[in-house]
Write a protein that holds these residues in place. Structure first.
Motif, PDB file in Angstrom:
ATOM      1  N   LEU A 147      32.681  36.509  30.823  1.00 34.20           N
ATOM      2  CA  LEU A 147      33.701  37.320  30.177  1.00 34.20           C
ATOM      3  C   LEU A 147      34.596  37.808  31.315  1.00 34.20           C
ATOM      4  CD1 LEU A 147      31.325  39.471  27.962  1.00 34.20           C
ATOM      5  CD2 LEU A 147      32.754  37.558  27.195  1.00 34.20           C
ATOM      6  N   GLN A 148      35.870  38.033  31.032  1.00 34.48           N
ATOM      7  CA  GLN A 148      36.789  38.513  32.059  1.00 34.48           C
ATOM      8  C   GLN A 148      37.739  39.516  31.443  1.00 34.48           C
ATOM      9  OE1 GLN A 148      38.863  35.389  34.120  1.00 34.48           O
ATOM     10  NE2 GLN A 148      39.959  36.805  35.455  1.00 34.48           N
ATOM     11  N   GLY A 149      38.001  40.586  32.189  1.00 33.23           N
ATOM     12  CA  GLY A 149      38.922  41.594  31.697  1.00 33.23           C
ATOM     13  C   GLY A 149      39.339  42.546  32.793  1.00 33.23           C
ATOM     14  N   ARG A 156      44.414  53.007  39.691  1.00 33.16           N
ATOM     15  CA  ARG A 156      45.437  52.089  40.196  1.00 33.16           C
ATOM     16  C   ARG A 156      45.022  50.643  39.931  1.00 33.16           C
ATOM     17  NH1 ARG A 156      44.952  54.557  45.737  1.00 33.16           N
ATOM     18  NH2 ARG A 156      45.265  56.689  45.164  1.00 33.16           N
ATOM     19  N   ALA A 157      46.010  49.787  39.729  1.00 27.86           N
ATOM     20  CA  ALA A 157      45.788  48.343  39.534  1.00 27.86           C
ATOM     21  C   ALA A 157      44.781  48.070  38.417  1.00 27.86           C
ATOM     22  CB  ALA A 157      45.356  47.695  40.848  1.00 27.86           C
ATOM     23  N   GLN A 158      44.875  48.863  37.358  1.00 25.98           N
ATOM     24  CA  GLN A 158      43.967  48.716  36.222  1.00 25.98           C
ATOM     25  C   GLN A 158      44.164  47.400  35.483  1.00 25.98           C
ATOM     26  OE1 GLN A 158      45.341  52.233  34.265  1.00 25.98           O
ATOM     27  NE2 GLN A 158      43.486  53.379  34.807  1.00 25.98           N
ATOM     28  N   ASP A 159      45.329  46.818  35.605  1.00 28.95           N
ATOM     29  CA  ASP A 159      45.648  45.607  34.841  1.00 28.95           C
ATOM     30  C   ASP A 159      45.060  44.335  35.445  1.00 28.95           C
ATOM     31  OD1 ASP A 159      47.383  46.044  37.013  1.00 28.95           O
ATOM     32  OD2 ASP A 159      48.881  44.704  36.174  1.00 28.95           O
ATOM     33  N   LEU A 160      44.577  44.389  36.672  1.00 26.64           N
ATOM     34  CA  LEU A 160      44.015  43.188  37.289  1.00 26.64           C
ATOM     35  C   LEU A 160      42.747  42.767  36.533  1.00 26.64           C
ATOM     36  CD1 LEU A 160      44.461  44.007  41.078  1.00 26.64           C
ATOM     37  CD2 LEU A 160      45.778  42.386  39.691  1.00 26.64           C
ATOM     38  N   PRO A 161      42.661  41.508  36.125  1.00 19.27           N
ATOM     39  CA  PRO A 161      41.503  41.047  35.339  1.00 19.27           C
ATOM     40  C   PRO A 161      40.326  40.661  36.235  1.00 19.27           C
ATOM     41  CG  PRO A 161      43.073  39.271  35.550  1.00 19.27           C
ATOM     42  CD  PRO A 161      43.678  40.464  36.260  1.00 19.27           C
ATOM     43  N   TRP A 162      39.873  41.599  37.042  1.00 19.31           N
ATOM     44  CA  TRP A 162      38.846  41.314  38.037  1.00 19.31           C
ATOM     45  C   TRP A 162      37.495  41.934  37.685  1.00 19.31           C
ATOM     46  CZ3 TRP A 162      42.008  42.251  43.136  1.00 19.31           C
ATOM     47  CH2 TRP A 162      42.936  41.228  43.287  1.00 19.31           C
ATOM     48  N   ARG A 163      37.269  42.179  36.427  1.00 17.16           N
ATOM     49  CA  ARG A 163      35.945  42.601  35.935  1.00 17.16           C
ATOM     50  C   ARG A 163      35.351  41.405  35.212  1.00 17.16           C
ATOM     51  NH1 ARG A 163      35.159  45.715  30.769  1.00 17.16           N
ATOM     52  NH2 ARG A 163      32.920  46.030  30.654  1.00 17.16           N
ATOM     53  N   PHE A 164      34.095  41.096  35.551  1.00 16.36           N
ATOM     54  CA  PHE A 164      33.434  39.926  34.990  1.00 16.36           C
ATOM     55  C   PHE A 164      32.095  40.328  34.384  1.00 16.36           C
ATOM     56  CE2 PHE A 164      36.132  38.692  38.501  1.00 16.36           C
ATOM     57  CZ  PHE A 164      36.935  37.735  37.899  1.00 16.36           C
ATOM     58  N   GLY A 165      31.742  39.665  33.293  1.00 16.97           N
ATOM     59  CA  GLY A 165      30.469  39.938  32.633  1.00 16.97           C
ATOM     60  C   GLY A 165      29.828  38.641  32.169  1.00 16.97           C
TER      61      GLY A 165
END
Length: 178
Positions: A147-149, A156-165
């Protein structure tokens, strides 16, 4: 952890999904991560090295441990200098009694603060290698479904899709957007 030498934080954050993390006899499968890079304004390394973030500029495959909001410790894996991956959640599978003793009758590892409390991460673990001693990470034999989001809990930089599950995993710190 030699496989991560020179790997960027975004790639490492994805590769760590499904990896086995062990710390002093407790651990489980990593199911959620977040990447932070040197150019990233939300990263502790963005403004350069300090005594607090020195481990982030150290060798790949070592721990970067810091106190968040003066309360909880957070555990990161250094990717390359000035880049690290926050371990946000794991599915615990060994040392459960010790983790339960530390967390009580609450969720064990579904968030970075809960995870570090359950695993007994200490500030003295900062800079330690994930080499199979007290700290160890075994990468999964093959890439896992992701999953990516956007990252969470930052300003800051909350929009970067650098959270992975890990797709289909229960116990994530927060649901991923559809």
């Amino acid at each position: 952890m030699q496989l991560i030498a020179g790997q960027g934080a975004v790639d490492l954050a994805q590769a760590l999904i499904g990896a086995r993390l062990s710390l002093r006899g407790c651990g489980g499968i990593i199911i959620e991560t977040e990447a932070y890079t040197a150019e990233d304004p939300a990263s502790h390394s963005h403004r350069g090295p300090t005594p607090r973030n020195a481990s982030m500029f150290g060798p790949a495959g070592h721990a970067y441990v810091y106190r968040s909001y003066g309360i909880h410790l957070c555990l990161n894996v250094v990717a390359r200098p000035a880049e690290a991956v926050l371990i946000r959640a794991l599915t615990p599978d060994h040392g459960l009694d010790a983790m339960q003793d530390r967390r009580g009758d609450r969720s064990l590892c579904d968030g970075p603060g809960r995870l570090t409390q359950a695993l007994d991460v200490r500030i003295t673990d900062d800079g330690a290698p994930f080499d199979g001693g007290d700290l160890a990470i075994a990468l999964p034999p093959q890439p896992q479904p992701l999953l990516q989001g956007p990252r969470i809990g930052i300003s800051r930089a909350q929009d970067l899709p650098w959270r992975f599950g890990l797709a289909g995993a229960s116990g994530l710190s927060r649901r991923f957007p559809s």
